[in-house]
Write a protein that holds these residues in place. Structure first.
Motif, PDB file in Angstrom:
ATOM      1  N   ILE A  77       7.724   2.294   9.079  1.00 57.28           N
ATOM      2  CA  ILE A  77       7.272   2.285   7.693  1.00 57.28           C
ATOM      3  C   ILE A  77       8.270   3.042   6.821  1.00 57.28           C
ATOM      4  CG2 ILE A  77       5.472   3.169   6.140  1.00 57.28           C
ATOM      5  CD1 ILE A  77       3.534   2.697   8.492  1.00 57.28           C
ATOM      6  N   PRO A  78       8.701   2.483   5.711  1.00 55.75           N
ATOM      7  CA  PRO A  78       9.606   3.218   4.824  1.00 55.75           C
ATOM      8  C   PRO A  78       8.890   4.375   4.148  1.00 55.75           C
ATOM      9  CG  PRO A  78       8.869   1.194   3.776  1.00 55.75           C
ATOM     10  CD  PRO A  78       8.353   1.144   5.190  1.00 55.75           C
ATOM     11  N   SER A  79       9.652   5.377   3.755  1.00 53.74           N
ATOM     12  CA  SER A  79       9.074   6.515   3.047  1.00 53.74           C
ATOM     13  C   SER A  79       9.988   6.924   1.905  1.00 53.74           C
ATOM     14  CB  SER A  79       8.854   7.695   4.004  1.00 53.74           C
ATOM     15  OG  SER A  79      10.074   8.113   4.589  1.00 53.74           O
ATOM     16  N   ALA A 103       0.658  -7.266   4.521  1.00 54.94           N
ATOM     17  CA  ALA A 103       1.022  -6.284   3.491  1.00 54.94           C
ATOM     18  C   ALA A 103       2.051  -5.304   4.024  1.00 54.94           C
ATOM     19  CB  ALA A 103      -0.220  -5.524   3.028  1.00 54.94           C
ATOM     20  N   ASP A 104       2.857  -4.767   3.127  1.00 51.99           N
ATOM     21  CA  ASP A 104       3.774  -3.688   3.466  1.00 51.99           C
ATOM     22  C   ASP A 104       3.146  -2.348   3.098  1.00 51.99           C
ATOM     23  OD1 ASP A 104       6.089  -4.894   4.607  1.00 51.99           O
ATOM     24  OD2 ASP A 104       6.616  -5.687   2.636  1.00 51.99           O
ATOM     25  N   ILE A 105       3.646  -1.290   3.752  1.00 57.05           N
ATOM     26  CA  ILE A 105       3.157   0.064   3.530  1.00 57.05           C
ATOM     27  C   ILE A 105       4.352   0.947   3.211  1.00 57.05           C
ATOM     28  CG2 ILE A 105       1.877   2.007   4.526  1.00 57.05           C
ATOM     29  CD1 ILE A 105       0.722  -0.001   6.588  1.00 57.05           C
ATOM     30  N   CYS A 106       4.158   1.890   2.326  1.00 56.80           N
ATOM     31  CA  CYS A 106       5.213   2.853   2.003  1.00 56.80           C
ATOM     32  C   CYS A 106       4.591   4.239   1.892  1.00 56.80           C
ATOM     33  CB  CYS A 106       5.890   2.473   0.683  1.00 56.80           C
ATOM     34  SG  CYS A 106       7.200   3.610   0.160  1.00 56.80           S
ATOM     35  N   PHE A 107       5.094   5.201   2.673  1.00 54.96           N
ATOM     36  CA  PHE A 107       4.628   6.581   2.581  1.00 54.96           C
ATOM     37  C   PHE A 107       5.347   7.279   1.430  1.00 54.96           C
ATOM     38  CE2 PHE A 107       3.246   7.386   7.278  1.00 54.96           C
ATOM     39  CZ  PHE A 107       2.263   6.426   7.138  1.00 54.96           C
ATOM     40  N   LEU A 123       0.843  -1.187   0.000  1.00 61.62           N
ATOM     41  CA  LEU A 123       0.000   0.000   0.000  1.00 61.62           C
ATOM     42  C   LEU A 123       0.881   1.241   0.000  1.00 61.62           C
ATOM     43  CD1 LEU A 123      -2.842   1.344   0.328  1.00 61.62           C
ATOM     44  CD2 LEU A 123      -2.456   1.221   2.806  1.00 61.62           C
ATOM     45  N   PHE A 124       0.809   2.036  -1.066  1.00 65.63           N
ATOM     46  CA  PHE A 124       1.459   3.342  -1.112  1.00 65.63           C
ATOM     47  C   PHE A 124       0.472   4.378  -0.583  1.00 65.63           C
ATOM     48  CE2 PHE A 124       3.799   1.146  -4.581  1.00 65.63           C
ATOM     49  CZ  PHE A 124       5.097   1.372  -4.155  1.00 65.63           C
ATOM     50  N   VAL A 143       5.227  15.583  10.158  1.00 68.94           N
ATOM     51  CA  VAL A 143       4.147  14.897  10.881  1.00 68.94           C
ATOM     52  C   VAL A 143       3.986  13.472  10.363  1.00 68.94           C
ATOM     53  CG1 VAL A 143       1.683  14.905  11.411  1.00 68.94           C
ATOM     54  CG2 VAL A 143       2.946  17.065  11.378  1.00 68.94           C
ATOM     55  N   HIS A 144       4.003  13.314   9.058  1.00 66.81           N
ATOM     56  CA  HIS A 144       3.885  11.974   8.492  1.00 66.81           C
ATOM     57  C   HIS A 144       5.068  11.092   8.902  1.00 66.81           C
ATOM     58  CE1 HIS A 144       0.878  13.048   5.028  1.00 66.81           C
ATOM     59  NE2 HIS A 144       0.538  13.577   6.190  1.00 66.81           N
ATOM     60  N   GLU A 145       6.236  11.711   9.003  1.00 63.22           N
ATOM     61  CA  GLU A 145       7.415  10.955   9.431  1.00 63.22           C
ATOM     62  C   GLU A 145       7.294  10.497  10.882  1.00 63.22           C
ATOM     63  OE1 GLU A 145      10.934  10.174   7.680  1.00 63.22           O
ATOM     64  OE2 GLU A 145       8.981   9.620   6.842  1.00 63.22           O
ATOM     65  N   GLU A 146       6.588  11.244  11.713  1.00 63.54           N
ATOM     66  CA  GLU A 146       6.342  10.765  13.087  1.00 63.54           C
ATOM     67  C   GLU A 146       5.629   9.428  13.048  1.00 63.54           C
ATOM     68  OE1 GLU A 146       4.810  13.392  16.208  1.00 63.54           O
ATOM     69  OE2 GLU A 146       4.911  15.027  14.752  1.00 63.54           O
ATOM     70  N   VAL A 147       4.625   9.328  12.201  1.00 63.02           N
ATOM     71  CA  VAL A 147       3.866   8.082  12.083  1.00 63.02           C
ATOM     72  C   VAL A 147       4.744   6.988  11.473  1.00 63.02           C
ATOM     73  CG1 VAL A 147       1.834   6.987  11.066  1.00 63.02           C
ATOM     74  CG2 VAL A 147       1.706   9.359  11.858  1.00 63.02           C
ATOM     75  N   ALA A 148       5.466   7.339  10.412  1.00 61.31           N
ATOM     76  CA  ALA A 148       6.320   6.350   9.747  1.00 61.31           C
ATOM     77  C   ALA A 148       7.362   5.781  10.702  1.00 61.31           C
ATOM     78  CB  ALA A 148       6.999   6.985   8.532  1.00 61.31           C
ATOM     79  N   ALA A 149       7.988   6.643  11.493  1.00 56.73           N
ATOM     80  CA  ALA A 149       9.013   6.179  12.432  1.00 56.73           C
ATOM     81  C   ALA A 149       8.393   5.306  13.520  1.00 56.73           C
ATOM     82  CB  ALA A 149       9.724   7.375  13.044  1.00 56.73           C
ATOM     83  N   HIS A 150       7.206   5.685  13.995  1.00 54.72           N
ATOM     84  CA  HIS A 150       6.541   4.950  15.074  1.00 54.72           C
ATOM     85  C   HIS A 150       6.199   3.527  14.648  1.00 54.72           C
ATOM     86  CE1 HIS A 150       4.429   4.724  18.877  1.00 54.72           C
ATOM     87  NE2 HIS A 150       3.303   4.347  18.275  1.00 54.72           N
ATOM     88  N   TYR A 151       5.868   3.342  13.375  1.00 51.01           N
ATOM     89  CA  TYR A 151       5.442   2.027  12.881  1.00 51.01           C
ATOM     90  C   TYR A 151       6.481   1.384  11.946  1.00 51.01           C
ATOM     91  CZ  TYR A 151       0.916   3.251  14.847  1.00 51.01           C
ATOM     92  OH  TYR A 151      -0.107   3.610  15.715  1.00 51.01           O
TER      93      TYR A 151
END
Length: 374
Positions: free
Chosen positions: A163-165, A130-134, A97-98, A153-161
């Protein structure tokens, strides 16, 4: 400070292992107009989404790769979370999921956290393998020095879970700083890239995918089945993990409303069914209940849209006018979230037309496309 184009974190290990095993691959692209393909000469051929899908199909075989376009123009991550069931999960199991909302999310940090975190937590429940990518696309606000607000802000979520971006905006900024690109030449309106801009975005994504899916590098073992759905404590308790949308027919009371469509009328930012409920008179009233942190509605706003008023749990009615310059051009969906609760529970809502309208409107209509819950 130079901003990295990739944040690798946990990577795409599950997707990689499935690809290496020769299994079918389903890839969904959730985002706004840039993901949908706006700015490209042909969104299904020249957008970064289409070009990324083309790369995956060429690499793994077109017959193995199913691509899902869940981009909707003008929508933010909170509405994205509400759309997931209907626009992504209903299509069947997905493997990657992108998620792209760095341009459309606003300056409300808590709201952005609610949306992005809600998408992640919902995905972990519905598609735990599934994998997720921001993905962070460019606009003037995302090309500032340092880490722009929405991306941070999005990176806060990505780092917490973990998730690659992939930071397209950082790539564009680096090219501008090196005098290798002109943002105005890549995106005439400074938001929606043309074919050259979409190709640049797709090039950034290919670079990331080539590394993340490199068969010569060992894959880490996937989590045990029982661990796949485990989630850390949320950053924002009232996030959109359980957000959803329903047809307005599911309301408890729809007196004075009639089912309608927009057939033959101008429409933008919506490729899906336009079946909705239209108020027939000022005496119309639609009432519904949901469970959660907050409720909302999606209106179809256009040339004849008027103001409406709402009441929550029997409280005083409050008037809202969403008419703007875009309404003069075509109908489009506009999500409107009602004030939230301090803790989740049953929420009763009544919505009705006021009979009043902006001077630019050709009427005072009220068209309800969806009911929202979060």
């Amino acid at each position: 400070m130079a901003i990295s184009l990739f944040q690798r974190r946990a990577g795409l290990q599950r997707f990689k292992r499935r690809a290496e095993a020769g299994l079918p691959l389903a890839v969904a692209f959730l985002g706004g107009s840039i993901t949908e393909g706006a700015g490209a000469s042909d969104g299904d051929k020249a957008s970064w989404r289409a070009l990324t899908g083309e790369y995956l199909a060429a690499r793994f075989g077109a017959g193995r790769v199913c691509l899902i376009n869940a981009g909707v123009g003008g929508t933010d991550s909170s509405f994205g979370a509400a759309r997931l069931q209907e626009h992504v999960w209903s299509t069947g199991p997905i493997d990657l999921l992108f998620v792209e909302f760095a341009v459309n999310d606003g300056e409300d940090r808590a709201e952005s956290l609610r949306g992005m975190e809600g998408i992640v937590r919902q995905a972990r429940r519905h598609a735990p393998t599934a994998d997720i990518c921001f993905v962070y696309t460019a606009a003037d606000k995302n090309l500032t020095p340092g880490i722009p607000f929405n991306i941070a802000v999005h990176e806060e979520v990505a780092a917490h879970y973990a998730i690659p971006s992939v930071n397209f905006a950082a790539g564009v900024r680096a090219a501008i700083d090196a005098a290798e690109a002109d943002w105005g030449a890549l995106a005439g309106d400074l938001v929606h890239p043309n074919d050259e801009g979409h190709a640049l975005y797709a090039g950034f994504m290919r670079s990331y995918l080539k590394e993340a899916l490199d068969a010569s590098l060992p894959s880490s073992d996937p989590p045990e089945e029982g661990q796949q759905s485990s989630l850390p404590a949320p950053l924002e308790e009232s996030n959109c993990e359980f957000a959803g949308m329903a047809a307005p027919d599911e309301a408890d009371d729809t007196r004075g409303f009639s089912r309608d469509t927009l057939e033959g009328l101008p429409l933008m930012n919506w490729r899906y069914d336009t079946s909705h409920l239209r108020a027939l008179s000022e005496d119309a009233a639609l009432s519904f209940t949901v469970d959660g942190w907050r409720a909302g509605i999606v209106l179809l706003c256009g040339p004849d849209t008027g103001s409406f008023e709402y009441s929550v749990d029997g409280g005083a009615f409050k008037e809202v006018d969403l008419f703007d310059e875009w309404c003069e051009l075509a109908y489009r969906p506009i999500p409107f979230w009602l004030p939230g609760r301090e803790r989740p529970g049953r929420i009763a809502v009544t919505v009705r037309p006021t009979g009043r309208a902006d001077p630019r409107s050709k009427g005072a209509g009220l068209r309800i496309l969806k009911l929202l819950s979060c």
